[in-house]
Motif scaffolding. Structure first.
Motif, PDB file in Angstrom:
ATOM      1  N   ARG A 652      17.399  36.642  37.476  1.00  0.00           N
ATOM      2  CA  ARG A 652      17.719  37.905  38.115  1.00  0.00           C
ATOM      3  C   ARG A 652      18.509  38.822  37.178  1.00  0.00           C
ATOM      4  NH1 ARG A 652      20.595  37.923  43.961  1.00  0.00           N
ATOM      5  NH2 ARG A 652      22.019  36.570  42.804  1.00  0.00           N
ATOM      6  N   MET A 653      19.503  38.279  36.492  1.00  0.00           N
ATOM      7  CA  MET A 653      20.313  39.096  35.589  1.00  0.00           C
ATOM      8  C   MET A 653      19.475  39.587  34.411  1.00  0.00           C
ATOM      9  SD  MET A 653      23.947  38.224  33.699  1.00  0.00           S
ATOM     10  CE  MET A 653      24.821  38.036  35.257  1.00  0.00           C
ATOM     11  N   GLY A 654      18.588  38.725  33.922  1.00  0.00           N
ATOM     12  CA  GLY A 654      17.735  39.114  32.800  1.00  0.00           C
ATOM     13  C   GLY A 654      16.807  40.256  33.158  1.00  0.00           C
ATOM     14  N   LEU A 655      16.208  40.183  34.352  1.00  0.00           N
ATOM     15  CA  LEU A 655      15.301  41.249  34.788  1.00  0.00           C
ATOM     16  C   LEU A 655      16.071  42.524  35.105  1.00  0.00           C
ATOM     17  CD1 LEU A 655      12.847  39.216  37.054  1.00  0.00           C
ATOM     18  CD2 LEU A 655      12.475  40.020  34.711  1.00  0.00           C
ATOM     19  N   LEU A 656      17.230  42.374  35.723  1.00  0.00           N
ATOM     20  CA  LEU A 656      18.043  43.547  36.045  1.00  0.00           C
ATOM     21  C   LEU A 656      18.508  44.270  34.778  1.00  0.00           C
ATOM     22  CD1 LEU A 656      20.279  42.222  38.956  1.00  0.00           C
ATOM     23  CD2 LEU A 656      18.491  43.958  39.108  1.00  0.00           C
ATOM     24  N   SER A 657      18.688  43.516  33.706  1.00  0.00           N
ATOM     25  CA  SER A 657      19.169  44.123  32.464  1.00  0.00           C
ATOM     26  C   SER A 657      18.178  45.146  31.909  1.00  0.00           C
ATOM     27  CB  SER A 657      19.403  43.036  31.407  1.00  0.00           C
ATOM     28  OG  SER A 657      18.165  42.478  30.970  1.00  0.00           O
ATOM     29  N   MET A 658      16.911  45.039  32.290  1.00  0.00           N
ATOM     30  CA  MET A 658      15.918  45.964  31.762  1.00  0.00           C
ATOM     31  C   MET A 658      16.044  47.351  32.383  1.00  0.00           C
ATOM     32  SD  MET A 658      14.719  44.247  29.429  1.00  0.00           S
ATOM     33  CE  MET A 658      13.609  45.517  28.848  1.00  0.00           C
ATOM     34  N   ILE A 659      16.715  47.447  33.530  1.00  0.00           N
ATOM     35  CA  ILE A 659      16.905  48.774  34.137  1.00  0.00           C
ATOM     36  C   ILE A 659      17.795  49.640  33.248  1.00  0.00           C
ATOM     37  CG2 ILE A 659      17.781  50.035  36.131  1.00  0.00           C
ATOM     38  CD1 ILE A 659      16.988  47.649  37.863  1.00  0.00           C
ATOM     39  N   PHE A 705      30.121  39.500  30.734  1.00  0.00           N
ATOM     40  CA  PHE A 705      30.179  39.557  32.195  1.00  0.00           C
ATOM     41  C   PHE A 705      29.809  38.204  32.798  1.00  0.00           C
ATOM     42  CE2 PHE A 705      28.186  40.034  36.328  1.00  0.00           C
ATOM     43  CZ  PHE A 705      29.085  40.841  37.014  1.00  0.00           C
ATOM     44  N   SER A 706      28.770  37.586  32.267  1.00  0.00           N
ATOM     45  CA  SER A 706      28.337  36.278  32.771  1.00  0.00           C
ATOM     46  C   SER A 706      29.449  35.250  32.635  1.00  0.00           C
ATOM     47  CB  SER A 706      27.088  35.821  32.005  1.00  0.00           C
ATOM     48  OG  SER A 706      26.685  34.546  32.435  1.00  0.00           O
ATOM     49  N   THR A 707      30.140  35.284  31.487  1.00  0.00           N
ATOM     50  CA  THR A 707      31.245  34.337  31.262  1.00  0.00           C
ATOM     51  C   THR A 707      32.369  34.554  32.272  1.00  0.00           C
ATOM     52  OG1 THR A 707      30.748  34.241  28.895  1.00  0.00           O
ATOM     53  CG2 THR A 707      32.951  33.540  29.591  1.00  0.00           C
ATOM     54  N   TYR A 708      32.773  35.802  32.443  1.00  0.00           N
ATOM     55  CA  TYR A 708      33.877  36.091  33.362  1.00  0.00           C
ATOM     56  C   TYR A 708      33.461  35.922  34.829  1.00  0.00           C
ATOM     57  CZ  TYR A 708      36.473  37.861  29.360  1.00  0.00           C
ATOM     58  OH  TYR A 708      37.131  37.963  28.160  1.00  0.00           O
ATOM     59  N   TYR A 709      32.212  36.164  35.132  1.00  0.00           N
ATOM     60  CA  TYR A 709      31.763  35.991  36.515  1.00  0.00           C
ATOM     61  C   TYR A 709      31.777  34.506  36.890  1.00  0.00           C
ATOM     62  CZ  TYR A 709      29.024  36.543  40.784  1.00  0.00           C
ATOM     63  OH  TYR A 709      28.610  36.540  42.093  1.00  0.00           O
ATOM     64  N   GLU A 710      31.389  33.661  35.934  1.00  0.00           N
ATOM     65  CA  GLU A 710      31.461  32.217  36.181  1.00  0.00           C
ATOM     66  C   GLU A 710      32.902  31.783  36.386  1.00  0.00           C
ATOM     67  OE1 GLU A 710      29.193  29.832  36.530  1.00  0.00           O
ATOM     68  OE2 GLU A 710      27.564  31.306  36.438  1.00  0.00           O
ATOM     69  N   GLN A 711      33.815  32.467  35.730  1.00  0.00           N
ATOM     70  CA  GLN A 711      35.227  32.092  35.805  1.00  0.00           C
ATOM     71  C   GLN A 711      35.904  32.612  37.069  1.00  0.00           C
ATOM     72  OE1 GLN A 711      37.455  33.366  32.387  1.00  0.00           O
ATOM     73  NE2 GLN A 711      39.418  32.606  33.180  1.00  0.00           N
ATOM     74  N   PHE A 712      35.609  33.914  37.417  1.00  0.00           N
ATOM     75  CA  PHE A 712      36.329  34.538  38.526  1.00  0.00           C
ATOM     76  C   PHE A 712      35.497  34.711  39.803  1.00  0.00           C
ATOM     77  CE2 PHE A 712      38.319  36.318  34.617  1.00  0.00           C
ATOM     78  CZ  PHE A 712      39.570  35.731  34.767  1.00  0.00           C
ATOM     79  N   HIS A 713      34.183  34.630  39.691  1.00  0.00           N
ATOM     80  CA  HIS A 713      33.285  34.805  40.842  1.00  0.00           C
ATOM     81  C   HIS A 713      33.522  36.144  41.549  1.00  0.00           C
ATOM     82  CE1 HIS A 713      31.972  30.645  40.499  1.00  0.00           C
ATOM     83  NE2 HIS A 713      33.250  30.312  40.342  1.00  0.00           N
ATOM     84  N   ASP A 714      33.842  37.169  40.781  1.00  0.00           N
ATOM     85  CA  ASP A 714      34.110  38.484  41.356  1.00  0.00           C
ATOM     86  C   ASP A 714      33.595  39.548  40.377  1.00  0.00           C
ATOM     87  OD1 ASP A 714      35.609  40.314  43.290  1.00  0.00           O
ATOM     88  OD2 ASP A 714      36.462  40.874  41.342  1.00  0.00           O
ATOM     89  N   CYS A 715      32.710  40.419  40.865  1.00  0.00           N
ATOM     90  CA  CYS A 715      32.078  41.419  40.002  1.00  0.00           C
ATOM     91  C   CYS A 715      33.091  42.408  39.418  1.00  0.00           C
ATOM     92  CB  CYS A 715      31.005  42.187  40.783  1.00  0.00           C
ATOM     93  SG  CYS A 715      29.488  41.256  41.025  1.00  0.00           S
ATOM     94  N   GLN A 716      34.010  42.865  40.259  1.00  0.00           N
ATOM     95  CA  GLN A 716      34.961  43.863  39.793  1.00  0.00           C
ATOM     96  C   GLN A 716      35.856  43.299  38.698  1.00  0.00           C
ATOM     97  OE1 GLN A 716      37.063  45.902  42.908  1.00  0.00           O
ATOM     98  NE2 GLN A 716      38.633  46.704  41.527  1.00  0.00           N
ATOM     99  N   THR A 717      36.348  42.085  38.927  1.00  0.00           N
ATOM    100  CA  THR A 717      37.198  41.441  37.919  1.00  0.00           C
ATOM    101  C   THR A 717      36.417  41.150  36.651  1.00  0.00           C
ATOM    102  OG1 THR A 717      38.488  40.416  39.693  1.00  0.00           O
ATOM    103  CG2 THR A 717      38.733  39.505  37.474  1.00  0.00           C
ATOM    104  N   ALA A 718      35.175  40.647  36.829  1.00  0.00           N
ATOM    105  CA  ALA A 718      34.335  40.342  35.663  1.00  0.00           C
ATOM    106  C   ALA A 718      34.047  41.607  34.864  1.00  0.00           C
ATOM    107  CB  ALA A 718      33.039  39.693  36.113  1.00  0.00           C
ATOM    108  N   PRO A 786      34.035  34.565  47.539  1.00  0.00           N
ATOM    109  CA  PRO A 786      35.427  34.142  47.741  1.00  0.00           C
ATOM    110  C   PRO A 786      36.050  33.653  46.442  1.00  0.00           C
ATOM    111  CG  PRO A 786      34.015  33.272  49.463  1.00  0.00           C
ATOM    112  CD  PRO A 786      33.104  33.867  48.446  1.00  0.00           C
ATOM    113  N   VAL A 787      37.268  34.063  46.216  1.00  0.00           N
ATOM    114  CA  VAL A 787      37.952  33.706  44.983  1.00  0.00           C
ATOM    115  C   VAL A 787      39.129  32.809  45.308  1.00  0.00           C
ATOM    116  CG1 VAL A 787      39.062  34.605  42.922  1.00  0.00           C
ATOM    117  CG2 VAL A 787      37.316  35.963  44.071  1.00  0.00           C
TER     118      VAL A 787
END
Length: 796
Positions: A652-659, A705-718, A786-787
């Motif tokens: 999903r992230m790979g395909l979304l990146s093309m936008i 973003f992928s690294t921080y999202y795995e760590q924090f599970h929050d888009c805004q923080t990532a 949830p964080v």
């Protein structure tokens, strides 16, 4: 995939550590590779000939070479002089001296044709005499009037050596078709090797020297023709390189200095760019790939790749070094965090460029080979040389500026909050911009008119436009009609149909394109027939009898003139129509070719019709441009999409990146449409550079973003954490690249100015897209999970 990601990160950390600890060995290794490559640089050549756009096995090029072997070079140089009294003693004497000086002092000329020596066919009794027009030099005013009358009555001279209003005369200079230093190649190839760019420059330099001796207010000389345009283009490119590249270096130094405020932050990216560029150019020399109007864009590729890689690593290194004070630990950490992203950008950029290897245009295909290798060489130099340089030379710890740091962090934090809270508004805004840009892109047109690359007040452009307006032609188009049988040209029906066709094409008009002059077999037949009938104008017509046609052509050959050799082959099987045309857009020439081909196929159903010459090459190049753009860009986008999915480890992230990857490209094409910038042989590669820039920024953003999202599970923080790390490097890289590419605005060619403006605009749009649209899309798709308390504590 996450396990593989960890392995890659550790691997880059290990490489950085090895290079740091074995700094001199790493330095010698890099310099050894560079030295081996650049030792081949002296053999790099430059080729801006029209033939350079085609592959050796291209049928259009084969047809052109066959034509050139038979009839000589189709391109010509035209010297035109406007004068109120062309048939005055003083003017004719000056014209004769100019003609003789050109023949004597200019190398690589096949022939010079002017009023001095253009053929004059007449009859004396049963004898046909074909002599120079001024074979018998006028000695009094009565002779001059006879000369004037003969010139005005001879339709061959109109729009060839005389303008219709008789206020301008021209010298038509035909360069050699074959390089005299190489001559004919092996008979199996059946083609001569054309003159080199160096020889063309020598010819033009000698010609300009002669012209300067004669040019004056009373004897103004305008100069044009395809060889002249090519020479002007080469000189302008050389001048641009000597100006733009130093300016680019200065601009990069300024911006790197402002961003990093360190000598190392300036020197190391420049060193990597310099080594990468030299290596890529050396590869061209090794692979026998010349520098052309298209491959000249290679420095831009290497600038994007090498500067981007170095800046991303250095941005992380300096921040980590300020924190821990240990250079080795800092570079290992920086390489661990950015090495995989740099590898991903290198693979995707190289993959996108590799798609051009299948292009129909030879220089574009060459870029598809050289540029990907250059990308990986830049990667190799970066990961080995950068740690070694940081180990060899000291790096000072700087006094931190908490306020400046806090301001930047606050901006990034607000940006992350804005894209999260107003994600749909951001997405909607970009969707609206996409629609507007698409409407501009819909207006984009394929085109090619090299004359438009020069400023409107440039000498080559004003001279060409003057000659086209007065003499009605500075370029040519050739058609070869092959009857398929020896002596097929003696057929009266064929000759009659040919005469009708020439008359029809002579009145062709499409917008501002018209046929100024046609040199053909029927003109010689008419002149000969008239000469055999006591020079009576009533007999200026083609014979209706096969034997008479054969006899008259035989008599013309016996006269000693070689003009017939330029229009027929030795077996009288095929003939040539040589059209002189004004310098116009290749799209318009394509319309003419389609019209002529359709008419000739219908008129001569049993004959083989071949449209050739330089303009025919341009038309085919235009077709190749369209095919190349659609196919290569499609392949690049598909390939990059697959690589993005694989490397990010998320479908999903790979395909979304093309936008966000496609949005800046659409905007650039829209800008070209709105600003009426055509898609031609020069601007076609802007998209490929744009793709490389866009993908690089997106990959760095998504990797972090992928690294921080795995760590924090929050888009805004990532998003905030990503902007704190990759965001800084993205801003630095974008500013540096924008400054570098805007140096093209100093170019003497509008082509380069367009490229500089559009690529700089792409860099800016790509940055804004990744700062706003990318996090907005990620927020819309991934939302907030949830964080845990520990995550909140770490985030704070």
């Amino acid at each position: 995939m996450q396990a593989l990601k960890k392995v890659c990160e550790r691997g880059f950390g290990t490489i950085a550590q090895w290079s740091f600890r074995h700094r001199w060995l790493a330095l010698l290794l890099v310099l050894g590779v560079v030295a081996a490559l650049i030792s081949q640089l002296p053999s790099l050549t430059m080729d801006t000939r029209n033939e350079s756009f085609f592959k050796a096995d291209d049928q259009v090029l084969i047809d052109y070479n066959t034509f050139r072997d038979q009839y000589g070079k189709d391109e010509f140089i035209i010297l035109a002089i406007r004068h109120p009294d062309i048939f005055g003693f003083d003017f004719l004497q000056t014209l004769q001296k100019l003609h003789q000086e050109l023949e004597k002092k200019v190398p690589y000329l096949d022939e010079v044709t002017s009023l001095v020596n253009i053929r004059n066919t007449r009859g004396e009794g049963d004898e046909i005499i074909v002599e120079d027009f001024l074979q018998h030099w006028p000695v009094n005013q009565q002779d001059l009037e006879k000369v004037r009358q003969r010139a005005e009555e001879n339709t061959l001279y109109d729009n060839f050596v005389l303008s219709e209003d008789k206020t301008m005369t021209a010298l038509i200079i035909k360069p050699l078709a074959c390089n005299p230093e190489t001559g004919i190649l092996q008979q199996t190839e059946g083609s001569c090797r054309p003159m080199s760019n160096k020889q063309n420059r020598e010819m033009m330099a000698a010609m300009e020297k002669v012209i300067d001796e004669f040019r004056s207010e009373s004897f103004p000389i305008a100069l044009s023709g395809m060889p002249v345009v090519v020479d002007y283009l080469n000189l302008t490119i050389e001048k641009d390189l000597s100006l733009i590249i130093p300016a680019m270096y200065i601009m990069i130094i300024i911006f790197l200095g402002l961003m990093f405020r360190r000598i190392s932050g300036i020197l190391y990216p420049l060193i990597l760019f310099f080594l990468s560029l030299l290596s890529a150019m050396a590869l061209m020399a090794i692979l026998d790939i010349p520098m052309t109007n298209i491959t000249i864009i290679l420095p831009s590729f290497m600038l994007v790749v090498s500067i981007s890689d170095a800046v991303h690593i250095l941005a992380l290194f300096y921040a980590e070094y300020q924190r821990c004070g240990d250079r080795e630990a800092a570079i290992v950490s920086a390489m661990k965090r950015s090495g995989l992203a740099i590898l991903m950008t290198s693979v995707t950029t190289a993959g996108g460029l590799a798609s051009f290897a299948a292009a129909e245009i030879a220089p574009v295909a060459d870029l598809g080979i050289v540029a990907p290798i250059g990308v990986f060489l830049a990667l190799f130099y970066t990961v080995l040389l950068l740690p070694a340089l940081l180990a060899i030379f000291p790096v000072k710890l700087k006094t931190t500026h908490p306020r400046r740091q806090d301001i930047l962090d606050a901006i990034f934090k607000q940006l992350a909050a804005f894209t999260y809270n107003y994600k749909w508004a951001v997405i909607g805004f970009f969707a609206l911009l996409t629609v507007i840009a698409a409407s501009g892109a819909a207006q984009l047109q394929f085109s090619h008119l090299a004359l438009r690359w020069f400023p409107q007040d440039s000498q080559i452009r004003t001279d060409t436009e003057l000659i086209d307006k007065t003499m009605h032609g500075t370029v040519s188009l050739d058609i070869v009609i092959d009857t398929g049988k020896a002596d097929g040209l003696y057929d009266p029906e064929f000759i009659s149909s040919l005469e009708t066709a020439v008359e029809k094409y002579g009145s062709y008009q499409y917008e501002d394109l018209f046929v100024g002059k046609i040199l053909d077999l029927t003109t010689i037949l008419k002149e000969t027939n008239r000469a055999l009938h006591e020079n009576k104008e009533a007999f200026y017509s083609v014979p209706k009898d096969r034997k008479l046609i054969a006899q008259e052509l035989f008599l013309f050959q016996l006269s000693g003139s070689d003009d017939l050799d330029e229009l027929v082959d030795q077996q009288f099987r095929q003939t040539r129509l040589a059209m002189h045309l004004p310098y116009r857009d290749s799209i318009k020439f394509k319309k003419l070719v389609e019209f002529v081909e359709a008419d000739l196929v219908k008129r001569f159903p049993d004959c083989s019709i071949t449209v050739t010459g330089v303009n025919a090459l341009f038309i085919e190049m235009l077709n190749n441009v369209m095919v190349t753009m659609v196919r290569s860009y499609t392949l690049a986008i598909v390939l990059i999409s697959v690589l993005m999915v694989f490397m990010l480890g998320r479908l999903r992230m790979g395909l979304l990146s093309m936008i966000p990857n496609l949005f800046p490209l659409v905007v650039v094409l829209g800008l070209m449409g709105w600003f009426d910038i055509p898609l031609d042989f020069g601007t076609i590669l802007i998209g490929s550079i744009s793709i490389g820039i866009i993908v690089d920024d997106t990959i760095h953003f998504l990797h972090h973003f992928s690294t921080y999202y795995e760590q924090f599970h929050d888009c805004q923080t990532a998003t905030w954490r990503t902007l704190q790390t990759a965001g800084r490097a993205m801003v630095v890289t974008s500013v540096v690249l924008m400054g570098g590419f805007l140096c093209n605005m100093f170019s003497g060619l509008t082509l380069n100015r367009y490229s500089g403006f559009l690529i700089a605009a792409t860099v800016f749009i790509a940055l804004i897209t990744d700062l706003l649209l990318t996090p907005a899309i990620l927020s819309a798709v991934y939302g907030k999970k949830p964080v845990s308390v520990s995550h909140v504590e770490v985030a704070s």
